[in-house]
Scaffold this active site. Structure first.
Site, short mmCIF file in Angstrom:
data_model
loop_
_atom_site.label_atom_id
_atom_site.label_comp_id
_atom_site.label_asym_id
_atom_site.label_seq_id
_atom_site.Cartn_x
_atom_site.Cartn_y
_atom_site.Cartn_z
N ILE A 1 -5.05 -11.42 -8.42
CA ILE A 1 -3.73 -10.98 -8.91
C ILE A 1 -2.84 -12.17 -9.28
O ILE A 1 -2.24 -12.21 -10.35
CB ILE A 1 -3.02 -10.11 -7.83
CG1 ILE A 1 -3.89 -8.89 -7.50
CG2 ILE A 1 -1.65 -9.67 -8.32
CD1 ILE A 1 -3.39 -8.06 -6.33
N ASN B 1 -7.81 -6.36 6.70
CA ASN B 1 -7.63 -7.60 7.46
C ASN B 1 -6.40 -7.47 8.35
O ASN B 1 -5.72 -6.44 8.33
CB ASN B 1 -7.51 -8.80 6.50
CG ASN B 1 -6.33 -8.64 5.55
OD1 ASN B 1 -5.19 -8.64 5.97
ND2 ASN B 1 -6.62 -8.47 4.26
#
Ligand SMILES: Cc1cc2nc3c(=O)[nH]c(=O)nc-3n(C[C@H](O)[C@H](O)[C@H](O)COP(=O)(O)O)c2cc1C
Length: 408
Positions: free
Chosen positions: A317, A220
């Site tokens: 995460i 990205n």
């Protein structure tokens, strides 16, 4: 909640070129580099060829966190014009030590190496900290050069008087690095808003890169600027900082420990191995939400037929860290292209974290400035648009205030 603002003064000068010319006092420029970085300056060191005879560029590179430049003929830059690019990037130039030879060359407008060319091409303040033997300082030619440079608008810092490296006593000693810093630090103007000494902070930053095959990836457009600005602000504030970063084009902020990673899975592993004794965790990275289910071990050949890629979710995460038995104070980031408030609030609750920083993706990604709103259990707190460096200090200040409130 009100925020302490970075005090207005002369516009802060954060991006410094430290020019080092060839004198025995070049070794003192090493300590000066360290002090400038610690005070919040970004320091690009440029050495003359003579300076490299006294101290290795590697020493300055390690202290500044940036490769040192010394050759004008290096074809590393796209347009080959380091001197113009640097003169535009920098907000001030400091030459320390400035040799007699260097003063003579710039007094006459010479541009025969990278540093003199840069001085000639600048439209920013020039500070000169001379260092030379007392006879060289008092030499009429040198005094004429000093006078000319002063008339041209350069600002002399020193020299000092006293015992010299050559054994003589008199004018010409480089001001001590601490003396130079106390002169310059008001200009740098990045006073930390919080004291983070004794705190350990783990941050993630940048994009992740998910392999499709050995040569193709999914990624990205995150630049890593916000995460790196937070890491730098945390270092300046005294924290022990570990930065876990996907690939970026940024220099690692001096003073933080970098763990480079590529994929979301690598980032999760690095975070989990570092998080045990962390006080705060800032999840700033733009972690891929999906990764190819089974990346090919060899380069996929083009067949011309449509291709289907099966993607599977990556590990979350931030939620994993927040769910640890004894989690650090967790701060998440939400970059949304629409419905920012609704999505950011929802994300904070879903991840069960005390604070989330919301920003519009189109306003934030890749840019030097940003406009963010902080969401916590007390509601939403918009911050004024500012550079990511300034916002980093404000976000840190809010996080610490909230953390301290929660622990009392
Ligand atoms: C051991 C040594 C120490 C020197 N120290 C100084 C000094 O303190 N100041 C100075 O002006 N020149 C000093 N010089 C002379 C300069 O290195 C020399 O003029 C050189 O051309 C400067 O180049 P630059 O201005 O491009 O760095 C020294 C030379 C040597 C060999």
């Amino acid at each position: 909640m009100t925020y302490p603002t970075v005090p207005p003064r002369h516009p802060p000068l954060r991006r410094w070129i430290l020019g080092v010319s060839g004198g025995i006092a070049a070794y003192k420029a090493c300590e000066l580099t360290r002090l400038l970085v610690k005070a919040g300056a970004e320091v690009q060191v440029i050495m003359t060829q003579a300076a490299t005879q006294f101290v290795t560029p590697l020493t300055f590179q390690s202290l500044s966190g940036r490769p040192v430049l010394s050759h004008i003929w290096e074809p590393r830059q796209d347009n080959g014009m380091d001197h113009i690019d640097l003169a535009r990037w920098a907000e001030a130039i400091l030459i320390a030590p400035a040799s007699a030879d260097f003063l003579a060359r710039i007094a006459h407008g010479m541009a025969d190496d990278l540093l003199t060319t840069l001085v000639a091409a600048r439209s920013i303040p020039l500070y000169l900290a001379p260092a030379m033997n007392q006879a060289m300082w008092n030499n009429p030619a040198n005094q004429r050069n000093v006078e000319q440079l002063t008339l041209d608008g350069a600002i002399f810092l020193g020299p000092g008087e006293g015992q010299q490296a050559c054994g003589e006593t008199g004018m010409g000693r480089l001001l001590e690095p601490s003396e130079l810093l106390s002169l310059l630090s008001p200009l740098i103007g990045s006073k930390p808003l919080v004291d983070l000494r004794g705190k350990r902070i783990v941050l993630t930053a940048g994009p992740t890169v998910e392999a499709i095959d050995p040569v193709r990836t999914l990624t990205n457009i995150s630049s890593g600027k916000m995460g790196y600005a937070l890491a730098a602000a945390a270092v300046i504030s005294g924290a022990d900082v570990t930065l876990i970063s996907g690939p970026t084009a940024l220099s690692v902020p001096a003073g933080c420990h970098l763990i480079p990673v590529h994929s979301a899975a690598q980032m999760r592993d690095a975070v989990l191995s570092e998080i045990q004794d962390a006080d705060l965790f800032f999840s700033v990275a733009a972690v891929a939400d999906y990764t190819p289910e089974s990346p090919s071990g060899h380069k996929i050949k083009k067949t011309g037929a449509p291709m289907t890629l099966t993607l599977v979710p990556t590990p979350d995460i931030l939620a994993t860290v927040a769910a640890l038995p004894n989690p650090p104070f967790c701060v998440g980031f939400a970059a949304e292209s629409q419905h920012l408030e609704e999505y950011a609030k929802r994300k904070r609750l879903a991840k069960n974290i005390p604070l989330i920083v919301g920003n519009l993706a189109q306003r934030a990604l890749g840019r030097d400035d940003n406009e963010v709103t902080l969401f916590d259990a007390n509601g939403s707190h918009p911050l004024s648009p500012a550079s990511k460096e300034i916002l980093a200090h404000q976000i840190l200040a809010h996080a610490i205030t909230l953390m301290n409130t929660q622990s009392t």
